[in-house]
Design an enzyme around this catalytic site. Structure first.
Site, PDB file in Angstrom:
ATOM      1  N   TYR A  26       5.493  -7.061   7.909  1.00  0.00           N
ATOM      2  CA  TYR A  26       4.755  -6.089   8.723  1.00  0.00           C
ATOM      3  C   TYR A  26       4.242  -6.634  10.050  1.00  0.00           C
ATOM      4  O   TYR A  26       3.604  -5.901  10.807  1.00  0.00           O
ATOM      5  CB  TYR A  26       3.569  -5.535   7.910  1.00  0.00           C
ATOM      6  CG  TYR A  26       4.003  -4.840   6.630  1.00  0.00           C
ATOM      7  CD1 TYR A  26       4.783  -3.685   6.688  1.00  0.00           C
ATOM      8  CD2 TYR A  26       3.671  -5.346   5.380  1.00  0.00           C
ATOM      9  CE1 TYR A  26       5.211  -3.048   5.530  1.00  0.00           C
ATOM     10  CE2 TYR A  26       4.092  -4.711   4.211  1.00  0.00           C
ATOM     11  CZ  TYR A  26       4.863  -3.570   4.299  1.00  0.00           C
ATOM     12  OH  TYR A  26       5.281  -2.944   3.158  1.00  0.00           O
ATOM     13  N   ASN A  77       2.312   7.277   9.267  1.00  0.00           N
ATOM     14  CA  ASN A  77       2.928   6.283   8.396  1.00  0.00           C
ATOM     15  C   ASN A  77       2.246   6.478   7.039  1.00  0.00           C
ATOM     16  O   ASN A  77       1.109   6.040   6.850  1.00  0.00           O
ATOM     17  CB  ASN A  77       2.718   4.859   8.916  1.00  0.00           C
ATOM     18  CG  ASN A  77       3.407   3.836   8.013  1.00  0.00           C
ATOM     19  OD1 ASN A  77       3.780   4.134   6.880  1.00  0.00           O
ATOM     20  ND2 ASN A  77       3.563   2.624   8.514  1.00  0.00           N
ATOM     21  N   HIS A  83       7.044   7.615  -0.727  1.00  0.00           N
ATOM     22  CA  HIS A  83       8.047   7.598  -1.794  1.00  0.00           C
ATOM     23  C   HIS A  83       7.588   8.312  -3.061  1.00  0.00           C
ATOM     24  O   HIS A  83       8.314   8.341  -4.046  1.00  0.00           O
ATOM     25  CB  HIS A  83       8.410   6.146  -2.124  1.00  0.00           C
ATOM     26  CG  HIS A  83       8.538   5.270  -0.915  1.00  0.00           C
ATOM     27  ND1 HIS A  83       9.496   5.494   0.058  1.00  0.00           N
ATOM     28  CD2 HIS A  83       7.807   4.213  -0.473  1.00  0.00           C
ATOM     29  CE1 HIS A  83       9.353   4.587   1.018  1.00  0.00           C
ATOM     30  NE2 HIS A  83       8.330   3.806   0.711  1.00  0.00           N
ATOM     31  N   ASP A  90       3.565  18.599   1.080  1.00  0.00           N
ATOM     32  CA  ASP A  90       3.146  20.000   1.147  1.00  0.00           C
ATOM     33  C   ASP A  90       2.083  20.203   2.225  1.00  0.00           C
ATOM     34  O   ASP A  90       2.082  21.231   2.918  1.00  0.00           O
ATOM     35  CB  ASP A  90       2.605  20.461  -0.211  1.00  0.00           C
ATOM     36  CG  ASP A  90       3.705  20.658  -1.250  1.00  0.00           C
ATOM     37  OD1 ASP A  90       4.890  20.704  -0.871  1.00  0.00           O
ATOM     38  OD2 ASP A  90       3.367  20.765  -2.452  1.00  0.00           O
ATOM     39  N   HIS A 103       7.789   4.066   9.987  1.00  0.00           N
ATOM     40  CA  HIS A 103       7.683   2.935   9.067  1.00  0.00           C
ATOM     41  C   HIS A 103       7.888   1.658   9.854  1.00  0.00           C
ATOM     42  O   HIS A 103       8.851   1.550  10.637  1.00  0.00           O
ATOM     43  CB  HIS A 103       8.706   3.038   7.938  1.00  0.00           C
ATOM     44  CG  HIS A 103       8.460   4.240   7.085  1.00  0.00           C
ATOM     45  ND1 HIS A 103       7.390   4.320   6.232  1.00  0.00           N
ATOM     46  CD2 HIS A 103       9.086   5.427   7.029  1.00  0.00           C
ATOM     47  CE1 HIS A 103       7.390   5.518   5.660  1.00  0.00           C
ATOM     48  NE2 HIS A 103       8.413   6.216   6.131  1.00  0.00           N
ATOM     49  N   SER A 105       8.528  -1.369   8.605  1.00  0.00           N
ATOM     50  CA  SER A 105       9.674  -2.107   8.057  1.00  0.00           C
ATOM     51  C   SER A 105      10.870  -1.174   7.915  1.00  0.00           C
ATOM     52  O   SER A 105      10.720   0.062   7.929  1.00  0.00           O
ATOM     53  CB  SER A 105       9.303  -2.702   6.692  1.00  0.00           C
ATOM     54  OG  SER A 105       9.025  -1.677   5.754  1.00  0.00           O
ATOM     55  N   ARG A 114      12.150   2.423  -2.253  1.00  0.00           N
ATOM     56  CA  ARG A 114      11.648   2.779  -0.915  1.00  0.00           C
ATOM     57  C   ARG A 114      12.675   3.590  -0.118  1.00  0.00           C
ATOM     58  O   ARG A 114      12.447   3.927   1.032  1.00  0.00           O
ATOM     59  CB  ARG A 114      11.297   1.512  -0.123  1.00  0.00           C
ATOM     60  CG  ARG A 114      10.179   0.697  -0.732  1.00  0.00           C
ATOM     61  CD  ARG A 114       9.745  -0.440   0.181  1.00  0.00           C
ATOM     62  NE  ARG A 114       9.046  -1.460  -0.569  1.00  0.00           N
ATOM     63  CZ  ARG A 114       7.740  -1.434  -0.858  1.00  0.00           C
ATOM     64  NH1 ARG A 114       6.978  -0.463  -0.410  1.00  0.00           N
ATOM     65  NH2 ARG A 114       7.182  -2.399  -1.575  1.00  0.00           N
TER      66      ARG A 114
HETATM   67  O1  CA2 Z   1       7.146  -0.078   6.479  1.00  0.00           O
HETATM   68  C1  CA2 Z   1       6.188   0.673   6.389  1.00  0.00           C
HETATM   69  O2  CA2 Z   1       5.513   1.011   7.348  1.00  0.00           O
HETATM   70  C2  CA2 Z   1       5.758   1.204   5.011  1.00  0.00           C
HETATM   71  O3  CA2 Z   1       5.363   2.559   5.169  1.00  0.00           O
HETATM   72  C3  CA2 Z   1       4.588   0.353   4.574  1.00  0.00           C
HETATM   73  C4  CA2 Z   1       4.117   0.653   3.152  1.00  0.00           C
HETATM   74  C5  CA2 Z   1       5.293   0.647   2.174  1.00  0.00           C
HETATM   75  O4  CA2 Z   1       4.841   1.060   0.883  1.00  0.00           O
HETATM   76  C6  CA2 Z   1       6.409   1.560   2.632  1.00  0.00           C
HETATM   77  O5  CA2 Z   1       7.481   1.462   1.720  1.00  0.00           O
HETATM   78  C7  CA2 Z   1       6.894   1.159   4.004  1.00  0.00           C
HETATM   79  C8  CA2 Z   1       3.113  -0.378   2.668  1.00  0.00           C
HETATM   80  C9  CA2 Z   1       1.885  -0.497   3.517  1.00  0.00           C
HETATM   81  C10 CA2 Z   1       1.130  -1.699   3.052  1.00  0.00           C
HETATM   82  O6  CA2 Z   1       0.858  -2.484   4.184  1.00  0.00           O
HETATM   83  C11 CA2 Z   1       0.471  -3.776   4.001  1.00  0.00           C
HETATM   84  C12 CA2 Z   1       0.280  -4.505   5.139  1.00  0.00           C
HETATM   85  C13 CA2 Z   1      -0.094  -5.812   5.052  1.00  0.00           C
HETATM   86  C14 CA2 Z   1      -0.306  -6.393   3.809  1.00  0.00           C
HETATM   87  C15 CA2 Z   1      -0.131  -5.664   2.671  1.00  0.00           C
HETATM   88  C16 CA2 Z   1       0.247  -4.338   2.776  1.00  0.00           C
END
Ligand code: CA2
Length: 162
Positions: A26, A77, A83, A90, A103, A105, A114
């Site tokens: 991230y 986001n 997911h 809705d 997103h 990532s 995902r």
């Molecule tokens: O890639 C993305 O922006 C996601 O939406 C991020 C979500 C993940 O569940 C999606 O599949 C993709 C997770 C957000 C959690 O973010 C963190 C950031 C730093 C450390 C831990 C979690």
């Protein structure tokens, strides 16, 4: 009446942890950095931002409902709710505002769970896997749609086809 020059920025569960862990996925920018980037990108187009981040689905849904009153679009986001959440989907389709899904990532290259988004087909802009910078491009593209710019249909001379 002109649409309000304001967007709602929604960040879902765990995005408050940005910049504290998993920098290889991230990056190292924080949620505050994201909100500043988005605010600046919107300001350069004459828009303001209302930002919400929550780890609670209901808080996000209330913010989305409230956006009906005074926002022209939503940049979201949804985090892991992407997911799993029919409820969030809705809410977004219920307010009938243009939505940009972001997103950080590239979810298509991560675990199979995902790969499906409940949000994708209620969004008109998708920015996936461009890091935090993707939020700024989502803002720009969403404002383009709100302002009626964009891909549009042209006749090859640059003139729009009505
Ligand atoms: O890639 C993305 O922006 C996601 O939406 C991020 C979500 C993940 O569940 C999606 O599949 C993709 C997770 C957000 C959690 O973010 C963190 C950031 C730093 C450390 C831990 C979690």
């Amino acid at each position: 009446m002109n649409p309000p020059r304001r967007l709602l920025l929604v960040n879902g569960p765990n995005l408050n942890l940005l910049g504290t862990r998993e920098p290889e996925i991230y990056g190292s920018q924080t949620l505050a950095d994201v909100e500043r980037l988005v605010t600046d990108a919107a300001a350069s187009r004459g828009f303001e931002i209302r930002a919400v981040q929550s780890n609670h689905e209901g808080v996000l849904i209330d913010a989305i409902h409230a956006a009906r009153e005074d926002c022209a679009g939503i940049v979201i986001n949804p985090g892991g709710l992407t997911h799993t959440s029919v409820v969030l989907r809705d809410a977004l389709s219920g307010v009938a505002l243009p939505v940009a899904e972001v997103h950080i990532s590239d979810v298509s290259k991560r675990e199979p769970f995902r790969h499906h988004s409940y949000i994708a087909d209620v969004a008109v802009v998708h920015v996936i896997g461009e890091g935090v910078a993707g939020y700024a491009s989502a803002v720009d593209r969403l404002i383009g749609i709100i302002a009626g710019e964009g891909a549009g249909l042209t006749d090859g001379t640059g003139r729009g086809i009505p």
